[in-house]
Structures are given as C-alpha cells and as structure tokens.
Scaffold this active site. Structure first.
Site: not given
Length: 264
Positions: A145, A180
């Site tokens: 990210n 995640d």
C-alpha cells in the site's frame, strides 16, 4: 306488439329465447307469405321482428354499459395484484441482496467475519462440526500500500482471496476477516499431516508472484492452525488461538504453526 319491452333487465337466457322467437317468426312469415299472408300482414310481422331486435339491441347495449365498470374494476384489480406481487418479489430480492451484502466482503466477495460466524453456527449442527480454523495474515502487506498505492493493495487482496478459495475443499470456507487477514473454516475432520499439506498448499498459492497492473508483486503469508475440540469449541476461542499460532509462525518465519506448538 308481440314483444313488449320488459320492466327489468333481461337475463341472458331470455335473450336466447327472443332470438329464437324472432327467427321462427321470420321463417314462418317467409314460408307462408305467398300463400296465406297479405303484404300488409307480412310487413306487420317484419316490423314486430324489427322491434324485437331493437329491444334486444337496447338490452345488450344496457348490459354492456352495466358490465363495463365491473370489467374495468376487475382489470384494475388484476393490474394492482400484479404490481403487489412484483413489489413483494422486489422486496424479497432486496432482502436477499441486503442479507448477502451484510455477510460478504465488498472488495473480495468472500464471506466476512459475520458470515464466518453464521456459517459456524450452521456447521455446528449435528452430525457435522468444525474441525479446524486456519488464520492467515500477509507479511509486509502494508509496504504494498505504501509503495504502490491502495488500488494495488486492493487488487492484491482480490488475487489472494481467489487463490485461497481455489485451494480449499468445496465443503470448507475462506473468509476475509478484515484488512489483510483471512480465515479458513474446515468443517470435516483432517489428520494433522493433511493439515500440514493444506497449510503448505495455501502458503505456496499465496506466495506465488502475482501480476498487478504493470507490477509483479508477492505476498508471503503466515498461517496459524487451531483444532477442535482440543484448542476450543467456540468460534472466538478457536479464532483467537489460530491468530496466536499465526503470530508465532510470523515471528519464527515458519510459514505456518499449530496452536499447540506455540509454547513449545
């Protein structure tokens, strides 16, 4: 005349009788007119028949006028009933969609934590029971990210979700628990060696390089395994212990770990 207008609405059976009487009178008049009837008499008979037919026409017109509002109302009722049925169908479809959305993750389309819990409750119904829970976390996902943006991170999660789904049995379920983190619920017993094989299969599937746009990325998972009933009977206790095993695997860089090996 021979056919006096009735003082009430004529029943439909009387219409048939009137038709038959007019037809019989006309046949009789035509058949005998050249023998016994004068032209004047024939003309009078025909006029009587015409009057009867006019009376019948008036009755039919009246009846059509009387029935039209009823038929219109009936058609409107059918339309309203069809609309009500469609609205009911739409409401039920909306309810099913809302229920599905409440139980699934919008990004990956996997069941979410609530979906996990609902499936858990169903899986505990006899004669089946949850056999094991595998908790999966992606090591270093934050860097994807940070370096490549959230769109790349989202696509990574979608790819991981598909790989996990394709790696488990049809009767089992994989969920996205948030961020995640994923969890697999195994609803049929597996031996310890089978669980090791499954954990290795999941590890290899997730770790394989993935193409995200123009990028080739990889995400290494850590997997924790908790068994029922040894490690717990309830969803939260098994999840917590599988989570603890996952962190042990992450610290030790072993890929996967069983909960009963955490303190070893």
């Amino acid at each position: 005349g021979a056919y006096d207008p009735p003082s009430r609405v004529m029943p439909e059976t009387d219409w048939d009788l009137l038709f038959q009487a007019v037809a019989a009178r006309l046949r009789l008049t035509v058949g005998a007119s050249n023998v016994t009837h004068s032209a004047e008499r024939v003309g009078a008979t025909v006029l009587e028949c015409v009057q009867a037919l006019e009376q019948l026409h008036a009755e039919l017109t009246h009846e059509r006028g009387r029935r039209r509002p009823i038929e219109d109302e009936l058609r409107q009722s059918h339309v309203e009933l069809a609309c009500a049925r469609q609205e009911t169908t739409d409401v039920r479809a909306d309810e099913r969609r809302s229920h599905h959305m409440a139980l699934h993750d919008s990004l990956t389309a996997l069941p979410n934590r609530r979906g996990f819990n609902e499936r858990w409750d169903g899986a505990l119904a006899p004669p089946r029971a949850v056999a094991a829970v595998l908790y999966i976390d992606l090591d270093g996902f934050k860097s994807i990210n940070d370096l490549h943006g959230h769109s790349a991170g989202d696509e990574t999660l979608r790819i991981v979700a598909k790989r996990l789904s394709h790696s488990i049995r049809a009767q089992d379920m994989v969920c996205r628990m948030g961020g995640d983190e994923f969890a697999c619920m195994l609803t049929d017993p597996m031996g310890r060696e089978q669980l090791r094989e499954l954990a290795g299969k999941l590890f290899d599937a997730v770790s394989a390089p993935m193409q995200v746009g123009l990028l080739q990325l990889s995400a290494r998972p850590s997997i924790g395994i908790a068994l029922s009933p040894d490690d717990g009977l309830h969803a939260q206790s098994l999840l917590q212990r599988a989570d603890a095993a996952m962190y042990h695997a992450k610290r030790q860089q072993t890929g996967y770990a069983f909960f009963d090996s955490v303190d070893a």
